[in-house]
Scaffold this motif. Sequence first.
Motif, PDB file in Angstrom:
ATOM      1  N   GLU A  57       0.814  -1.090   0.007  1.00  0.00           N
ATOM      2  CA  GLU A  57       0.021   0.072   0.063  1.00  0.00           C
ATOM      3  C   GLU A  57       1.035   1.340   0.106  1.00  0.00           C
ATOM      4  N   LEU A  58       1.887   1.119   0.801  1.00  0.00           N
ATOM      5  CA  LEU A  58       2.940   2.143   0.966  1.00  0.00           C
ATOM      6  C   LEU A  58       3.533   2.537  -0.672  1.00  0.00           C
ATOM      7  N   ASP A  59       3.775   1.493  -1.163  1.00  0.00           N
ATOM      8  CA  ASP A  59       4.398   1.651  -2.411  1.00  0.00           C
ATOM      9  C   ASP A  59       3.745   2.480  -3.622  1.00  0.00           C
ATOM     10  N   THR A  60       2.287   1.678  -3.399  1.00  0.00           N
ATOM     11  CA  THR A  60       1.289   2.446  -4.150  1.00  0.00           C
ATOM     12  C   THR A  60       0.982   3.825  -3.803  1.00  0.00           C
ATOM     13  N   ALA A  61       1.033   4.357  -2.610  1.00  0.00           N
ATOM     14  CA  ALA A  61       0.626   5.559  -2.167  1.00  0.00           C
ATOM     15  C   ALA A  61       1.882   6.626  -2.648  1.00  0.00           C
ATOM     16  N   VAL A  62       3.016   5.902  -2.565  1.00  0.00           N
ATOM     17  CA  VAL A  62       4.089   6.826  -3.071  1.00  0.00           C
ATOM     18  C   VAL A  62       3.969   6.962  -4.717  1.00  0.00           C
ATOM     19  N   ARG A  83       1.327   8.012   7.294  1.00  0.00           N
ATOM     20  CA  ARG A  83       0.435   6.884   8.189  1.00  0.00           C
ATOM     21  C   ARG A  83       0.855   5.590   7.890  1.00  0.00           C
ATOM     22  N   LEU A  84       1.028   5.162   6.880  1.00  0.00           N
ATOM     23  CA  LEU A  84       1.547   3.761   6.502  1.00  0.00           C
ATOM     24  C   LEU A  84       2.792   3.754   6.895  1.00  0.00           C
ATOM     25  N   SER A  85       3.745   4.426   6.614  1.00  0.00           N
ATOM     26  CA  SER A  85       5.239   4.370   6.951  1.00  0.00           C
ATOM     27  C   SER A  85       5.226   4.358   8.556  1.00  0.00           C
ATOM     28  N   SER A  86       4.366   5.091   9.232  1.00  0.00           N
ATOM     29  CA  SER A  86       4.553   4.916  10.865  1.00  0.00           C
ATOM     30  C   SER A  86       3.727   3.512  11.046  1.00  0.00           C
ATOM     31  N   ARG A 111      11.795   8.336   8.067  1.00  0.00           N
ATOM     32  CA  ARG A 111      12.399   9.580   7.207  1.00  0.00           C
ATOM     33  C   ARG A 111      11.376   9.886   5.811  1.00  0.00           C
ATOM     34  N   LEU A 112      10.947   8.729   5.413  1.00  0.00           N
ATOM     35  CA  LEU A 112      10.235   8.541   4.323  1.00  0.00           C
ATOM     36  C   LEU A 112       8.836   9.444   4.567  1.00  0.00           C
ATOM     37  N   GLY A 113       8.189   8.821   5.831  1.00  0.00           N
ATOM     38  CA  GLY A 113       7.120   9.471   6.175  1.00  0.00           C
ATOM     39  C   GLY A 113       7.186  10.798   6.417  1.00  0.00           C
ATOM     40  N   ASN A 114       8.110  11.395   7.208  1.00  0.00           N
ATOM     41  CA  ASN A 114       8.283  12.816   7.544  1.00  0.00           C
ATOM     42  C   ASN A 114       8.583  13.505   6.553  1.00  0.00           C
ATOM     43  N   PHE A 115       9.191  13.170   5.342  1.00  0.00           N
ATOM     44  CA  PHE A 115       9.559  13.971   4.218  1.00  0.00           C
ATOM     45  C   PHE A 115       8.242  14.074   3.487  1.00  0.00           C
ATOM     46  N   ALA A 116       7.279  12.932   3.263  1.00  0.00           N
ATOM     47  CA  ALA A 116       5.989  13.264   2.733  1.00  0.00           C
ATOM     48  C   ALA A 116       5.378  14.173   3.541  1.00  0.00           C
ATOM     49  N   LYS A 117       5.117  14.334   4.835  1.00  0.00           N
ATOM     50  CA  LYS A 117       4.547  15.410   5.530  1.00  0.00           C
ATOM     51  C   LYS A 117       5.072  16.600   5.280  1.00  0.00           C
ATOM     52  N   GLU A 118       6.411  16.859   5.687  1.00  0.00           N
ATOM     53  CA  GLU A 118       7.041  18.033   5.449  1.00  0.00           C
ATOM     54  C   GLU A 118       6.806  18.753   3.942  1.00  0.00           C
ATOM     55  N   SER A 119       6.880  17.929   2.913  1.00  0.00           N
ATOM     56  CA  SER A 119       6.779  18.526   1.654  1.00  0.00           C
ATOM     57  C   SER A 119       5.611  19.259   1.539  1.00  0.00           C
ATOM     58  N   GLU A 120       4.559  18.807   2.052  1.00  0.00           N
ATOM     59  CA  GLU A 120       3.216  19.467   2.254  1.00  0.00           C
ATOM     60  C   GLU A 120       3.416  20.855   2.480  1.00  0.00           C
TER      61      GLU A 120
END
Lengths: 435, 261
Positions: A57-62, A83-86, A111-120
């Motif tokens: 699911e994470l792969d798809t979300a990315v 959410r998924l990375s967490s 770091r993946l999750g934080n990057f996605a959140k931060e990039s927003e």
Amino acid sequence: MNSGPAFMKKIIFVLVYSIAALSIFTYGKTTENKQLSYLLSGQYTDKMTEATKKLEELDTAVKKTLLFKEEEGSARAREDIWRLSSEIKNSVGSLPLDRGFSNSWMNYLGRLGNFAKESERTGNTEEYHKIMTEASKNLRNMADEWEVATSGLIDGSMTIKGWKNQLESVDSAHDWAGMTETVKKNTESDFPLTASEADSQKKKDLEKLTDKNISSDEAIERFKILFPEVSTGSIVVETSKPGSPYPFYHIRFAKDQSIGYIDITEKGGHVLSFLAERPFTESSLDFSVIQKRAEDFLSNSGFGDTVYEEARENNTAWHFVYVRVEPEYNAKVFSDVIHLKIAKDTGNILGMNAMEYIQKEETKKQPIKRINWKEFFHSNVEVINEELAYVENDRLEQRLSHYLTVKMENEGITETYKVVVDTETGEIIETEKQQ
Amino acid sequence: MKKIISHTLIAMLLLGCAYVMSPLPTGAFSSQQIQRGAFGDDVIELQARLQYIGFYNGTIDGQFGYGTYWALRNFQEKYGLPVDGIAGNTTKKKLVDVSDYNEQFVKNNINKGNKFTHYGGTPLENQVSKGTGKKKEVQLPAKYSDQDLKLMANAVYGEARGEPYEGQVAVAAVILNRVEHPDFPDTVGGVIFQPGAFTAVDDGQIWLTPNERAKEAVLDALNGWDPSENAIYYFNPITATSKWIWSRPQIKKIGLHVFCI
């Protein structure tokens, strides 16, 4: 007196009875252990299956976030990544995996999750697309590797014991070390440390200390000046081991009933931490006396640029928190903190922790925009106290902030909060409910 | 005779003055002033008395937080006392005069971990219900819970009960360092129960009842002390079987444990 055959009979009866009881007990225990083992195996398999599914699911979300040019189109998918990375991180943390792999895998996911959140927040779509395209490839490879590595346990062909044996075996069927290295490389290439993160690590490792080295005698002298009441007994000095990021003297002491330690840096002779243990009496000094002792100690020991922040009483001691005040704005710097532990019975300093104070934060000037708090908060909220403070935001940057104490009245109940608001951007850095 | 009478009168006057000037002649309050951050019997009495006359609606737990602070300030304002949120002698005397305190009722319910209130004008027996059975034993920094303290005390006692106090604080600090570290789970429970992370979890010693020393060591770690100097691992060189752990950069040795990153 027992006759020979009768006595033998009794012995044999007792022996047979004991063996039978022991066998029943052993059988019971083995069955119980087996049941527990099946249960645990089931739990682990479930967690692994869940992690595998969520990895897909994470792969798809990315990939979904790479479809859109506009930020809005990918907002939901970015939230999913976080959410998924967490969730996968939590699953990985509760699974019996190779320790090195588990550590680096959790780091990557975080770091993946934080990057996605931060990039927003940053809104840099070009950079996001570039990094996530690479991360997507790496994630796909990792998902494939993970599927192969965990297949034995998931399809039931391996017991949990077999799985653990395989992890500990030198000739493990799976190359965990290789996977660890790959994840580490991916982390470094996809999500390298930001400047703020590197600065934060440098501060923790006391890298920027440029003071002259002191000798162990000078360290002892420093100890004796600061804590005369416990430094006249026996003293043992050791140096830190070579792997320590910052070298220090580790001094252990015993004086009367007090025993403890003090760590002092080799560079400059700064106190990292000090802690003493001793029996206590029932008596208790007044708080004002204890607070004065704390403040006299700080001003006489070269920490006069700190101010009282809070204190907590417990059975035998008070724990105090003092923070450095930066003179430009008269702002508290919450990352430059000193903790003191003071005995209630005598007012002696039992502990001091100044690790975070030693290497002071480099604070920058920052505009202060006026904010109308009446418009900022709801009408049932009242600002009780307003100060300025440097506070670290979630990007590990020191930001000058309005440090507010507010109270909220709600159906006769008053609740108190500390609210931290960036003076320039108005971003709410922190909201903490007070006890 | 005159002399005797005048001496007696002076003595009585002095005794009277001493009585009036004494720190606190009524109630069970100690002579100490009580302010935010305080914890214990004085705070329990303060909260119970404030609740009795309707100023305090929170839990009577002996912890002087903001709830007690605002209640005390409101009381001081109502009775024309200096409004500072500190219970000094004058405030305590006034409070004792205008309220009641059933110490036995309050302490019994605290010890039993019941939910209860202590409002005046309502029978006390109608103000009790069953709670968690646990009473608040210590005050922690805001970001930690009683459950964190309990779990960590169990882990420290199971892992390091034979170690010096410094070593016990260091083990607790390693748990907290892991919570903050990106390579580990984000919660105290997640770190402690990460498979293979702690021997005491594997061999069940984590479920032993921790002593006061282990709890105190955890309390110091939660308050910021870290004798391990930022370590995220530790091991006993005599019993360690993992080769990997020897590859970690070592910081210092405390008792039987080597602390590393």
